[in-house]
Write a protein that holds these residues in place. Structure first.
Motif, mmCIF file in Angstrom:
data_model
loop_
_atom_site.group_PDB
_atom_site.id
_atom_site.type_symbol
_atom_site.label_atom_id
_atom_site.label_comp_id
_atom_site.label_asym_id
_atom_site.label_seq_id
_atom_site.Cartn_x
_atom_site.Cartn_y
_atom_site.Cartn_z
ATOM 1 N N GLY A 142 84.652 55.945 32.541
ATOM 2 C CA GLY A 142 85.333 57.224 32.357
ATOM 3 C C GLY A 142 84.404 58.381 32.058
ATOM 4 N N SER A 143 83.354 58.149 31.299
ATOM 5 C CA SER A 143 82.442 59.226 30.909
ATOM 6 C C SER A 143 81.512 59.656 32.039
ATOM 7 N N GLN A 144 81.437 58.873 33.114
ATOM 8 C CA GLN A 144 80.556 59.202 34.246
ATOM 9 C C GLN A 144 81.320 59.746 35.448
ATOM 10 N N ALA A 145 82.536 60.203 35.249
ATOM 11 C CA ALA A 145 83.410 60.592 36.358
ATOM 12 C C ALA A 145 82.785 61.624 37.291
ATOM 13 N N GLU A 146 82.085 62.598 36.744
ATOM 14 C CA GLU A 146 81.550 63.691 37.562
ATOM 15 C C GLU A 146 80.114 63.448 38.010
ATOM 16 N N GLN A 147 79.556 62.336 37.644
ATOM 17 C CA GLN A 147 78.174 62.020 38.021
ATOM 18 C C GLN A 147 78.094 61.616 39.494
ATOM 19 N N ASP A 148 76.948 61.842 40.115
ATOM 20 C CA ASP A 148 76.722 61.394 41.486
ATOM 21 C C ASP A 148 76.773 59.870 41.521
ATOM 22 N N ALA A 149 77.603 59.314 42.382
ATOM 23 C CA ALA A 149 77.842 57.872 42.395
ATOM 24 C C ALA A 149 76.565 57.073 42.641
ATOM 25 N N GLU A 150 75.691 57.567 43.514
ATOM 26 C CA GLU A 150 74.505 56.788 43.849
ATOM 27 C C GLU A 150 73.443 56.815 42.750
ATOM 28 N N LEU A 151 73.664 57.633 41.699
ATOM 29 C CA LEU A 151 72.735 57.658 40.577
ATOM 30 C C LEU A 151 73.125 56.686 39.474
#
Length: 256
Positions: A142-151
């Motif tokens: 949930g806390s990584q929702a806006e992060q680039d998926a490939e990172l």
């Protein structure tokens, strides 16, 4: 009636028989596993069930319908959804956008709706975003929702694939070696998530090399070796089966 019923499923690549007359019944609501040594034909079997690969002979019934010659997108729309042995994320998209893509099977719309954006379409977009957030919370991202998926670290990319597959609200979730490349802690976290998915009513069929993981969480296990099914039973029955021991330890069955 089993949710998935496979009868005599066979796949030949020229003179190579990858799967040889495999029979399998996956009961509704079960957590079923398929194991076997490298080259046993597990992924080929999954690919035929999910429509990514045509069979040479045999039949596949899902939810009471013959899907032996049905396209993969149509099978997915019916509720049979899979993940892949190698991570397959949409690069250049955020974590939550990857999950939202998985919702498309359960939504409606088209080019006109995207351009005109009527009220029902905007409402649907909000619901999709909420659903994606719920699934990310479910798998611990949930806390990584806006992060680039490939990172994301590799283990979290695996969990993202599971969340994306769940977004389509599957009746049967196929997991192709979901623990591959995970460390012990990540594997334990994945095991708990798979059990929660099953406890919420989704039937799960997984391929896995981690026999310890499988015997802890699976209700029933089938074993493939050189393209044929050599055993099926409960985890305790499989661990004591002579042919299974022979397949994994490389000893003659009579000595096992």
């Amino acid at each position: 009636m089993p949710l998935l019923n496979v009868c005599g499923l066979t796949k030949r690549f020229g003179g190579l028989v990858a799967n040889n007359e495999i029979d399998l019944e996956v009961p509704q609501g079960s957590l079923f596993a398929v194991i076997g040594p490298n080259g046993a034909g597990k992924t080929t079997f999954f690919s035929m069930i999910s429509g990514f690969l045509g069979s040479t002979s045999g039949s596949i019934e899902f939810d009471g319908r013959d899907v032996t010659r049905v396209r993969q997108d149509q099978i997915a729309a019916m509720g049979l959804v899979r993940t892949f042995q190698l991570v397959q994320l949409f690069k250049g998209m955020s974590v939550i956008e990857n999950v939202e893509v998985g919702c498309h099977l359960a939504t409606r719309g088209g080019v006109a709706a995207s351009l005109l954006r009527p009220a029902w379409f905007r409402k649907q977009e909000i619901e999709v975003r909420e659903r994606a957030h719920e699934l990310l919370d479910f798998v611990g991202l949930g806390s990584q929702a806006e992060q680039d998926a490939e990172l994301l670290p590799y283990g979290q990319q695996r969990l993202l694939e599971v969340a994306r597959a769940l977004a389509s609200k599957p009746k049967l979730l196929l997991l192709d070696e979901p623990a591959a490349g995970l460390n012990t802690q990540e594997t334990e976290s994945l095991a708990r998530i798979i059990q929660k998915i099953n406890a919420q009513g989704t039937t799960v069929l997984l391929i896995e090399h981690d026999v310890g993981l499988v015997t802890r969480i699976a209700h029933r296990i089938a074993v493939l070796d050189f393209g044929r099914k050599i055993a099926e039973g409960t985890p305790d029955e499989i661990k004591a089966h002579p042919e299974v021991i022979a397949a994994y330890l490389g000893v003659e069955e009579e000595n096992a």
